[in-house]
Design a protein around this motif. Structure first.
Motif, PDB file in Angstrom:
ATOM      1  N   HIS A  83      21.022  48.455  59.114  1.00  0.00           N
ATOM      2  CA  HIS A  83      22.298  48.782  57.949  1.00  0.00           C
ATOM      3  C   HIS A  83      21.900  49.168  56.582  1.00  0.00           C
ATOM      4  O   HIS A  83      22.423  48.622  55.694  1.00  0.00           O
ATOM      5  CB  HIS A  83      23.240  47.364  57.904  1.00  0.00           C
ATOM      6  CG  HIS A  83      24.045  47.204  59.504  1.00  0.00           C
ATOM      7  ND1 HIS A  83      24.584  48.162  59.919  1.00  0.00           N
ATOM      8  CD2 HIS A  83      23.590  46.193  60.232  1.00  0.00           C
ATOM      9  CE1 HIS A  83      25.022  47.695  61.115  1.00  0.00           C
ATOM     10  NE2 HIS A  83      24.266  46.463  61.442  1.00  0.00           N
ATOM     11  N   TRP A  84      20.891  49.913  56.528  1.00  0.00           N
ATOM     12  CA  TRP A  84      20.451  50.413  55.261  1.00  0.00           C
ATOM     13  C   TRP A  84      21.444  51.191  54.541  1.00  0.00           C
ATOM     14  O   TRP A  84      22.085  52.080  55.483  1.00  0.00           O
ATOM     15  CB  TRP A  84      19.156  51.087  55.315  1.00  0.00           C
ATOM     16  CG  TRP A  84      17.949  50.306  55.490  1.00  0.00           C
ATOM     17  CD1 TRP A  84      17.738  49.041  56.035  1.00  0.00           C
ATOM     18  CD2 TRP A  84      16.304  50.798  55.624  1.00  0.00           C
ATOM     19  NE1 TRP A  84      16.601  48.790  56.339  1.00  0.00           N
ATOM     20  CE2 TRP A  84      15.561  49.761  56.208  1.00  0.00           C
ATOM     21  CE3 TRP A  84      15.822  52.153  55.545  1.00  0.00           C
ATOM     22  CZ2 TRP A  84      14.338  49.871  56.464  1.00  0.00           C
ATOM     23  CZ3 TRP A  84      14.533  52.132  55.784  1.00  0.00           C
ATOM     24  CH2 TRP A  84      13.627  51.269  56.083  1.00  0.00           C
ATOM     25  N   LYS A  85      21.660  51.374  53.324  1.00  0.00           N
ATOM     26  CA  LYS A  85      22.519  52.045  52.602  1.00  0.00           C
ATOM     27  C   LYS A  85      22.006  53.347  52.495  1.00  0.00           C
ATOM     28  O   LYS A  85      22.718  54.496  52.211  1.00  0.00           O
ATOM     29  CB  LYS A  85      22.845  51.505  51.055  1.00  0.00           C
ATOM     30  CG  LYS A  85      23.583  49.899  51.383  1.00  0.00           C
ATOM     31  CD  LYS A  85      24.896  50.214  52.363  1.00  0.00           C
ATOM     32  CE  LYS A  85      25.791  48.913  52.236  1.00  0.00           C
ATOM     33  NZ  LYS A  85      26.732  49.033  53.262  1.00  0.00           N
ATOM     34  N   THR A  86      20.669  53.484  52.006  1.00  0.00           N
ATOM     35  CA  THR A  86      19.959  54.736  51.836  1.00  0.00           C
ATOM     36  C   THR A  86      18.648  54.604  52.427  1.00  0.00           C
ATOM     37  O   THR A  86      17.954  53.591  52.898  1.00  0.00           O
ATOM     38  CB  THR A  86      19.694  55.043  50.317  1.00  0.00           C
ATOM     39  OG1 THR A  86      18.504  53.836  49.757  1.00  0.00           O
ATOM     40  CG2 THR A  86      20.940  55.081  49.548  1.00  0.00           C
ATOM     41  N   PHE A  87      18.023  55.849  52.656  1.00  0.00           N
ATOM     42  CA  PHE A  87      16.606  55.934  53.091  1.00  0.00           C
ATOM     43  C   PHE A  87      15.866  57.274  52.498  1.00  0.00           C
ATOM     44  O   PHE A  87      16.596  57.914  52.332  1.00  0.00           O
ATOM     45  CB  PHE A  87      16.252  55.722  54.915  1.00  0.00           C
ATOM     46  CG  PHE A  87      16.857  56.708  55.478  1.00  0.00           C
ATOM     47  CD1 PHE A  87      16.260  57.996  55.970  1.00  0.00           C
ATOM     48  CD2 PHE A  87      18.191  56.768  56.149  1.00  0.00           C
ATOM     49  CE1 PHE A  87      16.510  58.918  56.687  1.00  0.00           C
ATOM     50  CE2 PHE A  87      18.971  57.528  56.827  1.00  0.00           C
ATOM     51  CZ  PHE A  87      18.111  58.517  57.261  1.00  0.00           C
TER      52      PHE A  87
END
Length: 98
Positions: free
Chosen positions: A76-80
């Motif tokens: 559940h990363w918000k950005t990559f």
């Protein structure tokens, strides 16, 4: 391509943003492979990096990009951050040890 993908949008679901990111990377690699090769090169190779931020990005193989994006989704990363740089390469000659 050096890009930060933001995985939050007011109207698009999280899963759709993941699929858009995978598709954008795939289309970029396809476009780069279709470019003319410089003299003496046999194929396009790719140097790739992946991480939550550009500072934390680590080198990965081109074939592992989708796996890493799926891993970011499961965490559940918000950005990559994805970096894909095309490099002209030549094939290594095989030695004749028959």
């Amino acid at each position: 391509m050096k890009k930060n993908f933001v995985l939050s949008h007011p109207k698009k679901p999280y899963q759709r943003l993941i699929e858009e990111a995978k598709n954008e990377v795939k289309q970029y690699i396809k476009a780069e492979r279709n470019k003319a090769l410089p003299e003496g090169a046999d194929f396009w190779g790719f140097n790739c990096k992946f991480g939550q931020t550009a500072d934390k990005a680590r080198a990965i193989h081109e074939g592992d990009i989708n796996t890493n994006i799926s891993s970011a989704q499961s965490q559940h990363w918000k950005t990559f951050y994805v970096e894909v740089v095309a490099i002209p390469k030549t094939r290594a000659k095989r030695s004749e040890e028959d």
